[in-house]
Each structure stands twice: as C-alpha cells, then as structure tokens.
Design a protein around this motif. Structure first.
Motif, PDB file in Angstrom:
ATOM      1  N   LYS A  78      61.232   0.009  41.687  1.00  0.00           N
ATOM      2  CA  LYS A  78      61.401   0.352  40.272  1.00  0.00           C
ATOM      3  C   LYS A  78      60.995  -0.779  39.331  1.00  0.00           C
ATOM      4  CE  LYS A  78      63.032   4.446  40.992  1.00  0.00           C
ATOM      5  NZ  LYS A  78      62.152   5.601  40.716  1.00  0.00           N
ATOM      6  N   GLY A  79      60.615  -1.918  39.899  1.00  0.00           N
ATOM      7  CA  GLY A  79      60.213  -3.026  39.045  1.00  0.00           C
ATOM      8  C   GLY A  79      59.561  -4.110  39.856  1.00  0.00           C
ATOM      9  N   VAL A  91      64.068  -3.785  42.784  1.00  0.00           N
ATOM     10  CA  VAL A  91      63.174  -4.580  41.950  1.00  0.00           C
ATOM     11  C   VAL A  91      62.587  -5.673  42.827  1.00  0.00           C
ATOM     12  CG1 VAL A  91      63.038  -6.236  40.049  1.00  0.00           C
ATOM     13  CG2 VAL A  91      64.321  -4.119  39.751  1.00  0.00           C
ATOM     14  N   ALA A  94      65.382  -0.561  35.464  1.00  0.00           N
ATOM     15  CA  ALA A  94      65.323   0.051  36.788  1.00  0.00           C
ATOM     16  C   ALA A  94      66.540   0.930  37.036  1.00  0.00           C
ATOM     17  CB  ALA A  94      65.213  -1.024  37.857  1.00  0.00           C
ATOM     18  N   PRO A 120      67.938   1.672  43.685  1.00  0.00           N
ATOM     19  CA  PRO A 120      66.720   1.140  43.063  1.00  0.00           C
ATOM     20  C   PRO A 120      66.438  -0.289  43.510  1.00  0.00           C
ATOM     21  CG  PRO A 120      68.500   1.297  41.460  1.00  0.00           C
ATOM     22  CD  PRO A 120      68.982   1.982  42.692  1.00  0.00           C
ATOM     23  N   VAL A 160      60.411   2.607  35.595  1.00  0.00           N
ATOM     24  CA  VAL A 160      59.634   1.640  36.368  1.00  0.00           C
ATOM     25  C   VAL A 160      59.305   0.476  35.448  1.00  0.00           C
ATOM     26  CG1 VAL A 160      57.503   1.216  37.635  1.00  0.00           C
ATOM     27  CG2 VAL A 160      58.683   3.405  37.873  1.00  0.00           C
TER      28      VAL A 160
END
Length: 207
Positions: A99-100, A79, A118, A77, A123
C-alpha cells in the motif's frame, strides 16, 4: 492505538522507526523481525494493523514475504521501506499488494502520513518515486532464458522452493541451485526476488 510490525534487518533503522512511531499518539510497535520468515512467524502470535517491510533482507526478502502474505490472503496493509528505488521492485511490490513505498531517508512527517494513507486504503508513494512505479516497463532488450531456466524461474516466482522445483522437474536440488546461480550471473543480480523482478521487467517470464 495503531499496532505496527517492523520487518527490517538493520537494528538501528528499526530502533529509529520505533522511536518515530512511538513518539506519536497514534502508533505502537507490537512486533519486530529481521527477515521475512521471522515476520511471517510473528504474525502467528500478533495481529498488527500495518506492516513496515524492507525489500532487501536475508534469508527471506520482502518481496518473498509479500508473496507469501498474498498467498495466505492476509489483508494487513504493507508499506515497503527501502533504499532501493529502481522501477522493478517498486512495481513488483505494488503488484503484490503493498500500500506504500518509502525510501529509508523519508522524513518523519512523510512516514506518518504514508502509514495513515495506507490504513485508509490509499496506495501511498513519495512523489519522487511515484513516476517510477507507474511508468511503462523499460523496453531494454534482455537475452531470453532457456526453456529450462524459464520454467525454473517461473516456479520460483510462484513461490516454490528449490527442493519442490527439483522434484517437479525430476532434477536434483543441486542442479536447480546451479541453474539459479547461472540466472543470477546472467542477470547481474544476487537474490531470487531480484531475478524474478528482472525477468518480469523484461517480460522473460509470466506469473
């Protein structure tokens, strides 16, 4: 312990994030990189649980790294951390699987919570930019690209380098770079990722 990779070209920001993360009981910074290519190279040596990635870096920016991760089907993931809160890169990062999305002035609590969200598959965006991420694209009219420039920028969006595009189109690499410079000037941008984001935002190309 959650293993984190930091990819950002500002040393002070990386140090600040590292301090924030390592003063918790949950996170450990296992790798740092100053651009997307260094980040990709580091992934051959370490396997983080999550990546914090800046958008604006040289020579490889965060959007390009995200595109490469997607092409590799890398499931770590990501961010996105940036000062740039315009709609287009937010949407593009989301489309590429981020995811962010955190602004660089986010609080310690927001950073930690976003990372946890995340990691849990959620999200996670700050409330102040969530609307930007999901609102319909602007209807502002943009000048259309020539067929040749459209083909070049579409290839760029698909991850091809100038040399590869030149070979495919039977043009010199110098000519491709000249066309890209013209596109940057027409769009008022400075990088490939910004040009692609602008073109996608105004529906000038499809990928």
């Amino acid at each position: 312990m959650i293993k984190v990779m930091l990819v950002d070209d500002h040393q002070l920001l990386r140090e600040g994030l590292k301090t924030i993360l390592e003063t918790t009981n949950d996170f450990e910074v296992v790798a740092e990189a100053t651009d997307g290519q260094q980040g990709l190279d580091a992934l051959a040596k370490v396997t983080p649980d999550i990546i914090i990635l800046d958008i604006r870096m040289q020579p490889m920016d965060g959007i390009t790294m995200l595109r490469q991760l997607r092409a590799q089907q890398n499931q770590v993931p990501v961010v996105v951390l940036t000062t740039f809160d315009d709609q287009a890169p937010i949407q593009q990062a989301m489309q590429l699987g981020a995811k962010g999305y955190l602004l660089k002035d986010a609080t310690r609590e927001t950073i930690i919570q976003t990372l946890h969200n995340a990691l849990n598959g959620q999200v996670a965006l700050e409330a102040e930019i969530a609307a930007k991420a999901f609102q319909p694209a602007t209807t502002t009219t943009a000048a259309p690209l020539s067929p040749q420039n459209q083909a070049i920028l579409t290839a760029v969006a698909q991850g091809y380098h100038s040399k590869e595009i030149a070979a495919t189109m039977h043009l010199s690499e110098r000519t491709i770079k000249a066309h890209l410079t013209q596109i940057y000037n027409d769009f008022g941008v400075f990088t490939r990722a910004e040009a692609v984001a602008y073109a996608l935002k105004h529906q000038l190309i499809e990928i």
